[in-house]
Design a protein around this motif. Structure first.
Motif: not given
Length: 903
Positions: A49, A99-100, A102-103, A106-107, A168-170, A174
């Motif tokens: 990660e 997508y990547h 955004s996630y 948020a993470k 979709n990635a919240s 967030t």
């Protein structure tokens, strides 16, 4: 939405790329980005990660440099800006890259918010997201680059495909959590480094504050995302929508005001674009409205501006939600939201009393924002449940309009537009605060708001009529300042003038104000309004009788009489020595009220037998006659007396008027009698009924008896000129009254000739004091054919007598010029008496040709009497002889052996 050019770091620690000067180099960089991203996708499963995040952090600056909007001026043309947008849409890895990152964003935010206090989490997230000087910070600006890349994607995503990936990635929930946490950020002491700001021209244009740059970027992202219903649904799923309501209603440090403003803007966008019944059900179930009100109540420090901003946020959301359902508005009511607004306004009212001028300017601004908000809430509602009906026998759900309205009145139609009142609870806030407020500023704002509501739609007054707003205001209006009272009475006039409606309940309330008479100035303004309504609409003559205002006017008139009794008697006793007439000042409040009441009564009685009968039953006629004792004379009283005498049963009023004339023996009795006689003259001129009543009640006897007060007043004893003028005028007014009573009335003339002229009238004149039993002047006879019989005449004295005979009685400034000490006052008096009798013979008291006749007579008598010219024109002698009732008086005066005369 126009997105400004983002701020990007170019140091080697943040990125290995450089700003590319032309499009060819940009294309090469794009190929490099694609290569890096392909390697990332292919080796993703083998990377940890941390390694995945590191590679994405290296690709984000490249993406920003390639796809950022170009400045056409700096680039020389628009092609580069257009090509950047085209690349963003057409890049085949765009969705995957979105997508990547955004996630990843948020993470990282969630990771920094976990296991920390709110203040620590807010500082950690803000440090991660905002732009950092690479030389001063150990951590590179990775979060800022991810945020900038997302902002570029949103700005160029016309198909909303990238935004759906972010949702979709919240990402919306967030970022909303970030805003909520940023409320606990400490005050920033250090801005971006000077060297960094010098390298970033756009940053300097926006002030160079790194936190402001973060605020601007988050604002652009959330404005776009939250305009989609799917983003709002994501907030509901993550249970973060309530955080927005908490954010806009929570107290915090002043440096973080911008985050509450951002939360308020997001709520507005959701209300405008993303509301649905499902969202409203969620908000109702979570008790978001109650949560907001609890947050505002728990505020430890009273900050009016902050509270107003909170209320404006909730109010705007409520108004929009009513397009779908009444649920949230009902929640606001159940949570005592209207009571909170009431308490808030009353607290502002108290602060206005206690604070200084500067603080009051702030509070005035608070009221300027709050009152319009309440007006907007008044028109907020899901449905209009009430209808207007003109009858009083309908169901209770209707708004009833009383019968007996003017013919031009039409029941207004409740329109579907947003100008009709739908929320009575909001209007009751204005009503309650006005009754409890103490400052003129707040009360004035509320009355202006109510006037605005009434003007918005003609139906609003009738929708709100059940609240009895103006009736409740009337109970407290005497406690309000002058400006507030004037505005209140303008509201009542507006209902009558603008709506053509007869507000009976409000009129009854005004009558209570007059009857209570707590404050004299309030009664004056109330009476002025009532009289004004009578002037513009004669139909109120019957309405005032039905609602009891006529009786209240009579009560006010009796108070006015008591005022005259107390004050005028005291003034008269003080001025008795100088015998100066005291005229009440119209500037006096009680005097103004009395005159307005008399004017109103005059209009109410004019030609209305029913009102006149009620006026008499209330004792109004007796009060009018008693007021004459105080030397009070006004056109308003004349109108009332005229109506009393001219209506059925006027004999009693005529008799009471005549009795009161001779009953008083006060020092000002002469003026009182003259006032009463003036009343009589006006009544006798215009009404045959009045002249008939005058004879039946013995009016001739009462009027002639007035001359008893002149007994012995025309002697040679020197009196002051003012008293002499009063006596002469009284005698002339008596004769004018007799003349008016006989005009066009043969029966009255015959009665005067047979019963009055040779007895009472003759004897009263003999007792004036100017006629003597010892001095007898032989009547002068001149033979026009015998020239030897010449009578010596003093031409100078003759001219003096002519001056007296032709004097104008109404001119006081020339009074002293008409008399000379060489002629005894008794002879002047006799000349005046004959002049007045002359006016009776010719009936010229009120005729315009009086001066012409007198001038003709004077020209014909300027020659010596010894010559053959007649002293009076034949045509005048013929008229005089035809009035037998008056010539009998002349004959009696000349034929008596004790009479003296002037020929």
């Amino acid at each position: 939405m126009n997105v400004p050019e983002s701020i990007y770091p170019y140091s080697h620690k943040c990125s290995n790329s450089v700003v590319l000067p032309n499009e060819k180099e940009t294309d090469l960089t794009l190929l490099h980005l694609e290569k890096l991203f392909n390697e990332f996708i292919n080796s993703k499963s083998q990377l940890t990660e941390h390694e995945q995040a590191t590679r994405l952090y290296h690709m984000a600056p490249l993406y920003c440099n390639i796809f950022k909007p170009r400045n056409p001026v700096s680039d020389g043309n628009d092609r580069s800006a257009t090509s950047a947008s085209t690349r963003t849409v057409s890049w085949e890895f765009n969705n995957a890259f979105c997508y990547h990152i955004s996630y990843l964003l948020a993470k990282e935010i969630k990771h920094r918010a976990s296991n920390q206090s709110t203040e620590g989490a807010s500082k950690s997230i803000a440090t991660y997201l905002q732009f950092q000087d690479s030389e001063a910070q150990n951590e590179p600006c990775n979060g800022w680059m991810l945020l900038t890349a997302i902002n570029i994607m949103i700005a160029t995503d016309d198909s909303f495909s990238l935004q759906k990936i972010m949702i979709n990635a919240s990402l919306p929930s967030t970022l909303v959590r970030c805003i909520y946490l940023f409320l606990d950020l400490p005050e920033e002491e250090k801005e971006c480094d000077i060297s960094a700001r010098n390298s970033l021209q756009k940053s300097e244009a926006h002030g160079g504050n790194c936190l402001l740059l973060l605020y601007s970027t988050l604002s652009q992202i959330l404005h776009k995302l939250c305009s989609l219903p799917s983003a709002v649904e994501e907030l509901i799923v993550m249970d973060d929508l309530t955080l927005l309501f908490s954010t806009v209603t929570t107290q915090f440090a002043p440096c973080n005001t911008k985050w509450r403003a951002l939360a308020r803007e997001i709520l507005f966008i959701i209300a405008e674009h993303g509301l649905s019944n499902a969202i409203l059900s969620y908000l109702h179930g979570k008790g978001c409205i109650a949560l907001c009100l609890d947050n505002m109540r728990r505020s430890s420090v009273f900050k009016p501006l902050d509270t107003v901003e909170m209320l404006l946020s909730i109010s705007a959301f409520l108004q929009r939600s009513c397009c779908f359902s009444q649920t949230l508005l009902d929640d606001f009511k159940l949570s005592q939201g209207y009571q909170f607004i009431i308490d808030f306004l009353l607290k502002v009212d108290l602060e206005l009393v206690e604070n200084g001028v500067e603080e009051n300017d702030v509070l005035e601004n608070v009221l300027r924002m709050t009152i319009p908000m309440i007006v907007s809430l008044c028109t907020t509602g899901f449905t209009q449940t009430q209808t207007l009906v003109p009858c009083s026998d309908q169901k209770q759900k209707h708004v009833l309009i009383p019968k007996g309205q003017p013919q031009e009145f039409r029941v207004p139609h409740i329109s579907a537009k947003g100008s009709c009142v739908r929320n009575l609870n909001a209007f009751q806030v204005l009503q309650t605060v006005f009754l409890r407020a103490s400052t003129a500023l707040l009360c004035c704002k509320i009355l202006e708001a109510i006037m605005e509501i009434y003007r918005m739609d003609d139906a609003n007054y009738f929708i709100l009529e059940s609240l009895n707003t103006l009736c409740l205001f009337a109970e407290k209006i005497h406690l309000k300042p002058k400006m507030i009272q004037s505005t209140f009475f303008e509201l009542v006039e507006f209902i009558v003038i603008q709506l053509n409606f007869v507000p009976r309940k409000e009129l009854i309330s005004l009558s209570v104000i007059l009857k209570s008479n707590y404050v004299m100035e309030t009664s004056v303004r109330c009476t002025r309004t009532l009289v004004h309504l009578l002037r513009i609409n004669n139909g109120f003559v019957d309405v005032y009788r039905e609602v009891g205002i006529l009786e209240v006017f009579v009560t006010c008139m009796k108070r006015y009489k008591e005022y005259l009794c107390i004050h005028m008697d005291a003034i008269a006793s003080e001025m008795e020595e100088s015998l100066e007439k005291v005229i009440p000042s119209t500037s006096n409040t009680a005097e103004s009220l009395g005159r307005l009441v008399l004017e109103g009564l005059g209009m109410l009685l004019n030609g209305n037998a029913t009102n006149t009968a009620i006026f008499k039953n209330c004792g109004g006629n007796k009060c009018i006659y008693e007021m004459m004792k105080y030397d009070h004379y006004s056109p308003e009283m004349l109108k009332i007396v005229r109506e009393l005498i001219s209506t059925v049963g006027g004999e009693d009023d005529m008799l009471n008027l005549l009795k009161n004339m001779n009953a008083d023996r006060a020092p000002n009795s002469t003026s009182i009698r003259m006032n009463v006689l003036q009343f009589l003259i006006e009544c006798l001129r215009e009404s045959h009924r009045s002249r008939a009543f005058f004879r039946k009640v013995g009016g001739f006897v009462y009027v002639v008896n007035v001359l008893e007060s002149l007994k012995g007043q025309f002697t040679n004893i020197h009196l002051n000129n003012e008293l002499l003028q009063k006596n002469v005028r009284l005698f002339r007014v008596v004769c004018q009254t007799l003349s008016a009573a006989m005009r066009f009335e043969p029966a009255n003339a015959k009665y005067f000739q047979s019963e009055i002229s040779n007895t009472l009238f003759y004897q009263a004149i003999r007792e004036f004091g100017c006629f003597s039993d010892t001095e007898i002047i032989q009547p002068y006879t001149h033979s026009y054919t015998d020239h030897t019989n010449v009578f010596s005449v003093d031409e100078q004295k003759m001219e003096l007598f002519k001056t007296v005979f032709h004097m104008t009685f109404d001119t006081t400034d020339k009074w002293d010029m008409c008399f000379s000490d060489s002629i005894p006052w008794s002879l002047n008096s006799i000349c005046i008496i004959y002049r007045v009798l002359y006016d009776i013979v010719l009936d010229i008291f009120d005729k315009q040709e009086t001066c012409d006749l007198m001038q003709t007579s004077r020209c014909n008598t300027t020659k010596p009497v010894a010559k053959s010219d007649h002293p009076i024109p034949n045509r005048i002698l013929i008229v005089a002889i035809s009035r037998k009732d008056i010539t009998h008086v002349f004959g009696a005066l000349h034929s008596s052996k004790n009479a003296s005369g002037i020929t």
